[in-house]
Scaffold this motif. Structure first.
Motif, PDB file in Angstrom:
ATOM      1  N   CYS A 250      27.918  -8.918  25.860  1.00 55.68           N
ATOM      2  CA  CYS A 250      28.730 -10.126  26.007  1.00 55.68           C
ATOM      3  C   CYS A 250      28.628 -10.605  27.447  1.00 55.68           C
ATOM      4  CB  CYS A 250      30.193  -9.876  25.647  1.00 55.68           C
ATOM      5  SG  CYS A 250      31.122 -11.425  25.581  1.00 55.68           S
TER       6      CYS A 250
ATOM      7  N   SER B 177      42.938 -15.994  29.360  1.00 58.91           N
ATOM      8  CA  SER B 177      41.896 -15.012  29.006  1.00 58.91           C
ATOM      9  C   SER B 177      41.055 -14.670  30.231  1.00 58.91           C
ATOM     10  CB  SER B 177      40.982 -15.569  27.916  1.00 58.91           C
ATOM     11  OG  SER B 177      40.175 -16.622  28.441  1.00 58.91           O
TER      12      SER B 177
ATOM     13  N   LYS C  74      45.689  -4.914  25.212  1.00 59.63           N
ATOM     14  CA  LYS C  74      44.376  -4.264  25.239  1.00 59.63           C
ATOM     15  C   LYS C  74      44.476  -2.767  24.928  1.00 59.63           C
ATOM     16  CE  LYS C  74      40.556  -3.971  28.565  1.00 59.63           C
ATOM     17  NZ  LYS C  74      39.451  -4.300  27.693  1.00 59.63           N
TER      18      LYS C  74
ATOM     19  N   LYS D  32      38.210 -20.141  24.415  1.00 56.87           N
ATOM     20  CA  LYS D  32      38.984 -19.303  25.335  1.00 56.87           C
ATOM     21  C   LYS D  32      40.059 -20.111  26.064  1.00 56.87           C
ATOM     22  CE  LYS D  32      36.430 -15.857  24.232  1.00 56.87           C
ATOM     23  NZ  LYS D  32      36.947 -14.870  23.258  1.00 56.87           N
TER      24      LYS D  32
ATOM     25  N   CYS E  65      40.253  -8.351  25.941  1.00 57.90           N
ATOM     26  CA  CYS E  65      39.162  -8.012  25.011  1.00 57.90           C
ATOM     27  C   CYS E  65      39.374  -6.635  24.372  1.00 57.90           C
ATOM     28  CB  CYS E  65      37.831  -8.026  25.744  1.00 57.90           C
ATOM     29  SG  CYS E  65      36.457  -7.536  24.657  1.00 57.90           S
TER      30      CYS E  65
ATOM     31  N   ASP F  45      35.339  -4.206  24.100  1.00 56.77           N
ATOM     32  CA  ASP F  45      34.499  -3.945  25.282  1.00 56.77           C
ATOM     33  C   ASP F  45      33.530  -2.786  25.061  1.00 56.77           C
ATOM     34  OD1 ASP F  45      36.629  -2.231  25.297  1.00 56.77           O
ATOM     35  OD2 ASP F  45      37.289  -2.665  27.348  1.00 56.77           O
TER      36      ASP F  45
ATOM     37  N   CYS G  85      36.896 -11.318  28.766  1.00 55.33           N
ATOM     38  CA  CYS G  85      38.268 -11.752  28.483  1.00 55.33           C
ATOM     39  C   CYS G  85      39.242 -10.628  28.836  1.00 55.33           C
ATOM     40  CB  CYS G  85      38.412 -12.114  27.008  1.00 55.33           C
ATOM     41  SG  CYS G  85      37.233 -13.375  26.496  1.00 55.33           S
TER      42      CYS G  85
END
Ligand code: SF4
Length: 227
Positions: A29, A123, A180, A119, A36, A39, A33
């Motif tokens: 990627c 973010s 997260k 987005k 995210c 990841d 973000c």
């Protein structure tokens, strides 16, 4: 192509939420973000040919079904991805492409349903969306905003109005971001933005969008991968 995982689960988002779905998660990627949850797909994975990917999808879904291409950012592997999606369409699968819309989407086959994750400012990648991609959206596609505070909500609300999204696509989705590091409790306490608060804002503003919760995070531990 570089692939992180291929697995079958229930689709957790979009208007297809709740349906069995094969996920093809491509590696890599170019965005980062803040919230995210994928990841682990930034690096690694394994190299697979298009035939190998198709074979694995067929093992998981022997009859035509729902197949989502996700990542990472799948469009970074456009050269292999476009023919892969063509082949999946030829096999009569319903193909979803989850993308940030940071890369041009004009070559995505017409039969693919694009789920474009625009987005929002919080973010950390708020300027990522390529505005030319608005012209590639069709009434089959969906636009998603993942929201973590009021500023994100106002961005999404204003973007939706300014670009007439409700008239362009099948659905506009407002989805609260999950923490997260969320693990354990499978409830909305793990959301960065309380869904009740978001719902009340949406009702007050009569936004032409639907509230989307990430269903899989209410079914399985939010930290679990491959579901
Ligand atoms: S675009 Fe998707 S995979 Fe990439 S950092 Fe953002 S949420 Fe993670």
């Amino acid at each position: 192509m570089q692939v992180t995982e291929i697995y079958k689960s229930l689709q957790g988002e979009s208007t297809h939420a709740g349906l069995p779905c094969v996920f093809v998660r491509l590696t890599g990627c170019n965005l980062r973000c803040n919230w995210c949850d994928s990841d682990y797909a930034f690096y690694g994975g394994r190299k697979m040919t298009i035939e190998e990917v198709l074979h694995q999808v067929e093992q998981l879904s022997p009859t035509p079904g729902l197949v989502e291409i996700t990542g990472g950012e799948p469009m970074l592997q456009e050269r292999e991805l476009l023919p892969l999606m063509q082949r999946l369409l030829q096999q009569a699968h319903t193909v979803l492409l989850e993308t940030s819309g940071e890369r041009p989407l004009n070559k995505v086959p017409a039969g693919v349903i694009k789920i474009v994750d625009v987005k929002c400012p919080n973010s950390g990648e708020g300027d990522a969306f390529l505005m030319e991609n608005l012209e590639t959206l069709t009434p089959r596609d969906e636009v998603k905003f993942v929201l973590s505070d009021r500023a994100d909500y106002e961005f999404a609300r204003d973007f939706t109005h300014r670009h007439g999204l409700a008239g362009r696509v099948n659905a506009v989705l407002f989805s609260p971001a999950f923490r997260k590091d969320a693990t354990g409790a499978r409830d909305s306490s793990q959301c960065l933005l309380d869904p009740q608060e978001l719902a009340e804002w949406m009702i007050a503003d009569n936004v032409p969008a639907r509230l989307g919760l990430q269903l899989h995070k209410f079914i399985w531990d939010p930290a679990l991968k491959g579901v």
